[in-house]
Scaffold this motif. Sequence first.
Motif, PDB file in Angstrom:
ATOM      1  N   PRO A 213       0.806  -1.219   0.000  1.00 28.43           N
ATOM      2  CA  PRO A 213       0.000   0.000   0.000  1.00 28.43           C
ATOM      3  C   PRO A 213       0.839   1.268   0.000  1.00 28.43           C
ATOM      4  O   PRO A 213       0.360   2.325  -0.424  1.00 28.43           O
ATOM      5  N   ASP A 214       2.083   1.168   0.471  1.00 32.22           N
ATOM      6  CA  ASP A 214       2.946   2.357   0.458  1.00 32.22           C
ATOM      7  C   ASP A 214       3.336   2.773  -0.953  1.00 32.22           C
ATOM      8  O   ASP A 214       3.663   3.942  -1.201  1.00 32.22           O
ATOM      9  N   LEU A 215       3.283   1.824  -1.915  1.00 32.25           N
ATOM     10  CA  LEU A 215       3.648   2.135  -3.298  1.00 32.25           C
ATOM     11  C   LEU A 215       2.437   2.485  -4.165  1.00 32.25           C
ATOM     12  O   LEU A 215       2.588   3.056  -5.254  1.00 32.25           O
ATOM     13  N   ALA A 216       1.237   2.141  -3.706  1.00 32.32           N
ATOM     14  CA  ALA A 216       0.035   2.317  -4.532  1.00 32.32           C
ATOM     15  C   ALA A 216      -0.178   3.755  -4.996  1.00 32.32           C
ATOM     16  O   ALA A 216      -0.571   3.973  -6.156  1.00 32.32           O
ATOM     17  N   PRO A 217       0.070   4.795  -4.168  1.00 32.73           N
ATOM     18  CA  PRO A 217      -0.145   6.162  -4.659  1.00 32.73           C
ATOM     19  C   PRO A 217       0.714   6.526  -5.862  1.00 32.73           C
ATOM     20  O   PRO A 217       0.361   7.427  -6.627  1.00 32.73           O
ATOM     21  N   LEU A 218       1.834   5.830  -6.047  1.00 35.45           N
ATOM     22  CA  LEU A 218       2.697   6.130  -7.193  1.00 35.45           C
ATOM     23  C   LEU A 218       2.012   5.840  -8.517  1.00 35.45           C
ATOM     24  O   LEU A 218       2.397   6.387  -9.556  1.00 35.45           O
ATOM     25  N   LEU A 219       1.006   4.975  -8.520  1.00 34.98           N
ATOM     26  CA  LEU A 219       0.296   4.650  -9.754  1.00 34.98           C
ATOM     27  C   LEU A 219      -0.383   5.877 -10.358  1.00 34.98           C
ATOM     28  O   LEU A 219      -0.618   5.935 -11.572  1.00 34.98           O
ATOM     29  N   TYR A 220      -0.697   6.863  -9.523  1.00 35.27           N
ATOM     30  CA  TYR A 220      -1.380   8.068  -9.989  1.00 35.27           C
ATOM     31  C   TYR A 220      -0.407   9.135 -10.470  1.00 35.27           C
ATOM     32  O   TYR A 220      -0.830  10.165 -11.007  1.00 35.27           O
ATOM     33  N   GLU A 221       0.879   8.919 -10.277  1.00 38.82           N
ATOM     34  CA  GLU A 221       1.864   9.907 -10.672  1.00 38.82           C
ATOM     35  C   GLU A 221       2.195   9.803 -12.159  1.00 38.82           C
ATOM     36  O   GLU A 221       1.786   8.869 -12.848  1.00 38.82           O
ATOM     37  N   THR A 222       2.962  10.755 -12.654  1.00 34.78           N
ATOM     38  CA  THR A 222       3.370  10.767 -14.058  1.00 34.78           C
ATOM     39  C   THR A 222       4.566   9.857 -14.263  1.00 34.78           C
ATOM     40  O   THR A 222       5.559   9.942 -13.539  1.00 34.78           O
ATOM     41  N   TRP A 223       4.452   8.988 -15.287  1.00 35.73           N
ATOM     42  CA  TRP A 223       5.529   8.088 -15.675  1.00 35.73           C
ATOM     43  C   TRP A 223       5.928   8.389 -17.118  1.00 35.73           C
ATOM     44  O   TRP A 223       5.135   8.930 -17.885  1.00 35.73           O
ATOM     45  N   HIS A 224       7.143   7.986 -17.486  1.00 34.44           N
ATOM     46  CA  HIS A 224       7.658   8.293 -18.819  1.00 34.44           C
ATOM     47  C   HIS A 224       7.894   6.997 -19.588  1.00 34.44           C
ATOM     48  O   HIS A 224       8.552   6.078 -19.090  1.00 34.44           O
ATOM     49  N   TYR A 225       7.346   6.946 -20.807  1.00 37.40           N
ATOM     50  CA  TYR A 225       7.332   5.730 -21.621  1.00 37.40           C
ATOM     51  C   TYR A 225       8.178   5.915 -22.877  1.00 37.40           C
ATOM     52  O   TYR A 225       8.192   6.988 -23.481  1.00 37.40           O
ATOM     53  N   ASP A 226       8.827   4.855 -23.287  1.00 32.76           N
ATOM     54  CA  ASP A 226       9.647   4.840 -24.491  1.00 32.76           C
ATOM     55  C   ASP A 226       8.730   4.840 -25.717  1.00 32.76           C
ATOM     56  O   ASP A 226       8.052   3.854 -25.998  1.00 32.76           O
ATOM     57  N   TRP A 227       8.725   5.935 -26.441  1.00 25.82           N
ATOM     58  CA  TRP A 227       7.862   6.059 -27.621  1.00 25.82           C
ATOM     59  C   TRP A 227       8.551   5.463 -28.849  1.00 25.82           C
ATOM     60  O   TRP A 227       7.918   4.851 -29.703  1.00 25.82           O
ATOM     61  N   TYR A 228       9.860   5.643 -28.945  1.00 33.48           N
ATOM     62  CA  TYR A 228      10.588   5.159 -30.113  1.00 33.48           C
ATOM     63  C   TYR A 228      10.463   3.649 -30.269  1.00 33.48           C
ATOM     64  O   TYR A 228      10.308   3.132 -31.382  1.00 33.48           O
ATOM     65  N   ARG A 229      10.530   2.909 -29.155  1.00 35.96           N
ATOM     66  CA  ARG A 229      10.451   1.444 -29.246  1.00 35.96           C
ATOM     67  C   ARG A 229       9.082   0.974 -29.729  1.00 35.96           C
ATOM     68  O   ARG A 229       8.943  -0.130 -30.225  1.00 35.96           O
ATOM     69  N   GLN A 230       8.072   1.828 -29.585  1.00 38.73           N
ATOM     70  CA  GLN A 230       6.735   1.480 -30.052  1.00 38.73           C
ATOM     71  C   GLN A 230       6.464   1.983 -31.466  1.00 38.73           C
ATOM     72  O   GLN A 230       5.626   1.423 -32.173  1.00 38.73           O
TER      73      GLN A 230
END
Length: 381
Positions: A213-230
């Motif tokens: 549960p201590d990590l669950a709030p991180l799911l709502y934060e901004t993450w950065h995804y590799d666009w080039y690989r897609q």
Amino acid sequence: MRYFRVMVSAFPPAGMIKERMAAMTTALKDLTEIRSPAGWTGDEITHSTDWLYQLSNAEVMELETVGTKFLMDDPDLRTVTADRYPLPVTASALVAWMHDMDRGRGFVLVRGLRSELYSDALSAAIFFLLGLHLGRPMAQNQFGDLFDHVVATSDKTMDDPSALPSRTRDRLNFHSDSSDVVGLMCLRGAREGGASILISGVTIYNEVVRRRPDLAPLLYETWHYDWYRQDHDAPARYYSSPMVSFVDGVFSMYAGSNMIRSAQDYPEVPRMTPQQYELLDLLDEIFLEPGLPVTMDFRPGDIQWLLNYAALHSRSGYRDFEQPERKRHLLRLWLKRDVHRPLTPGFGKPFVARKVGLTVSDEDLRNRISQVCYPRREWGL
């Protein structure tokens, strides 16, 4: 039932870490598991047949008849509308599939088409026609193609940064696509492997809440995804999105741990924190937990409709037949469904229909079923 979401900076200055952790600790007592029809487990799905829709003889006959007309007319796919090709017999099935995606488990597998008797063009016509009744087909590459083909056109593996996932035979990790709905139709299966694997976004979230549960709030934060690989023609090397959106009681998930990890190869991407790495490790553990994902074999003629916000999808690795005409081959549609789903701003993958300055010659335009039913063999190599 109250659901808590916390929006904090993903990359706080060192002096703010203690304050952030204190805020997260305070939030823990408000974290609650989500109850939803989309919160299934693989064990539950495999003991049910509710997710499998068997087309009736009358529905198959209608789809073959109207699909043949669609193919003979060969209309411009950019402007054709569903009302030009009504499906009165299949109408109730379409309503049921839409309910399954929007209000139910989030996916349905449709079975019964006799694709072994069809040309690839007729299979593509029937598939596109159904997609047209479920949403608005979206372009999937810089050429503006409304179809993509999941077929290995080279021997590259995912260890090669230049490899595109849809053009390899490797196992694919769980991820989300760019659209509201992704549809896959199996033309031909693999010699061995190539199963479709789904996992519920709600179940992933609930498992994180239970385990860490201590990590669950991180799911709502901004993450950065590799666009080039897609997408090697993407306008930037990465894009940003939260993993979870929870607005007006509507839960949505967008994730892909491998794409987040590989984005760290780019120096311009903000560095992840140790806690964020912990969360990615936990997600990878949940993805492989026996009983949570569901695995289904694609048979020729099968169509899978999946709401991207409800579940992540992946694929097992596979071996192909040697003969080119027998290689594993899926058709893919991306659909926009205008159902006014509330989402956190900036949620999901941004979509660029055409690269700025790219000129597509007349011979490269593929806006008819008779053209897009065949893959671009020279693209994605």
